[in-house]
Design an enzyme around this catalytic site. Structure first.
Site, mmCIF file in Angstrom:
data_model
loop_
_atom_site.group_PDB
_atom_site.id
_atom_site.type_symbol
_atom_site.label_atom_id
_atom_site.label_comp_id
_atom_site.label_asym_id
_atom_site.label_seq_id
_atom_site.Cartn_x
_atom_site.Cartn_y
_atom_site.Cartn_z
ATOM 1 C CG ASP A 37 -10.646 -0.068 4.809
ATOM 2 O OD1 ASP A 37 -10.244 -0.427 3.785
ATOM 3 O OD2 ASP A 37 -9.902 -0.140 5.770
ATOM 4 C CE LYS B 145 -3.995 -2.007 2.110
ATOM 5 N NZ LYS B 145 -4.587 -2.736 3.503
ATOM 6 C CD GLN C 298 -3.597 -4.424 6.614
ATOM 7 O OE1 GLN C 298 -3.340 -3.476 5.826
ATOM 8 N NE2 GLN C 298 -4.466 -5.381 6.377
#
Ligand code: NAP
Length: 292
Positions: free
Chosen positions: A120, A53, A97
């Site tokens: 997200d 990422k 995460q």
């Protein structure tokens, strides 16, 4: 094979588009989108994701901020960091995460993120926005799957879509997005009766189950478009392991009009869409229209 949907190529195209748009945002508005990624602990798979990422964020011209915390970090400390990031004007996207260690309540942490910095789409505000069709951030994997579907099929209106799986991160948002595209949507799950028959109605079949090769070719309507979200590691040849989806590719690809492979289908789209979401949040926060 003409019926394979190449997610890797599409993701590369999407990242190139994001790179171009980020450059325009910087030049025209003096804003550099910034994405902060928080990793608690040393889960090897998570470390790889976070590294990828960060690398792809920088390659797109955005700023990447990585925060690595020890596995024993108390929840309050993580919430303090989230609060700092919420207040940092250089940070436009915050990703924590998952999975988080047991002492931390993931939901409390995800909902502590400013919904306008959520990349997200897991914050309750963004879940609500998606549910009522309001403008907001959409979870990366389902949005990537919709992009692949629209690229292949164009208008999805009126199609019968079956989503197998009802998780909050894939199945439910996927169904909401298909509904927004005016599909007739069925959500199937572990208690669904006669799943093969339900799947055979699908013009669009999305598998998000987490069971290796569960969906067979004879569950698929000839010509249907199959999106396989599953990522399962199973034993392969010569003591090695391999990745397979939730769909048995060998039989399904004989029947489907189009199908995503595993790997190389939906998987590569996830980080690309994350970057898209971070760029979108940078624009939203700064009152900038996303460049064309
Ligand atoms: P999950 O939270 O475990 O949800 C699985 C869903 O499948 C549940 O709704 C479950 O039903 C349903 N299910 C389980 N067994 C079933 C059966 N025999 N028949 C019908 N439905 C069944 O999984 P997830 O997080 O949504 O992930 C699904 C898959 O996608 C996994 O392989 C995961 O690795 C993969 N994934 C990929 C990406 C990516 O490409 N980047 C991202 C996220 C996930 P119940 O609700 O009734 O239990």
């Amino acid at each position: 094979m003409g019926n394979i949907i190449d997610g890797k190529a599409f993701a590369e195209k999407l990242r190139a588009e994001i790179t171009r748009k980020v450059a325009a945002i910087k030049e025209q508005h003096g804003v550099t989108p910034g994405l902060a990624v928080v990793l608690v602990g040393e889960n090897p798979a998570s470390q790889i994701y976070v590294r990828n990422k960060g690398k792809q964020t920088v390659e797109c011209g955005m700023n990447s901020y990585e925060h690595k915390l020890p596995v024993e970090t108390p929840q309050d400390e993580l919430l303090d960091l989230i609060s700092q990031l919420n207040n940092d004007p250089d940070v436009h996207g915050i990703l924590v995460q998952l999975p988080l260690p047991d002492q931390i309540d993931s939901e409390a942490v995800l909902n502590a993120i400013d919904p306008d910095k959520d990349v997200d789409g897991f914050h309750l505000t963004n879940v609500g926005r998606l549910s009522i069709g309001a403008d907001g951030i959409v979870p990366c994997t389902p949005l990537g799957a919709i992009m692949l579907l629209k690229d292949r099929l164009g208008d999805l209106k009126g199609k019968n879509a079956v989503v197998v799986g009802r998780s909050n991160i894939v199945g439910k948002p996927m169904a909401a997005l298909l509904l927004q595209e005016h599909c007739t949507v069925t959500i199937a799950h572990s208690r669904t009766v006669d799943l093969p028959a339900v799947c055979r109605h699908a013009d669009i079949l999305v598998a998000a189950v987490g069971r290796p090769e569960m969906i067979k070719g004879d569950w698929i309507k000839p010509g249907a478009t199959v999106i396989d979200v599953g990522i399962n590691r199973i034993d392969g040849e010569a003591g090695k392991t391999k990745l397979v989806g939730d769909v048995e590719f060998s039989s399904a690809s004989e029947v489907a009009g189009a199908i995503t492979p595993v790997p190389g289908g939906v998987g590569p789209m996830t980080i690309a869409v994350l970057l898209h979401n971070a760029m979108q949040q940078a624009c939203r926060i700064n009152g900038i229209a996303v460049p064309d």
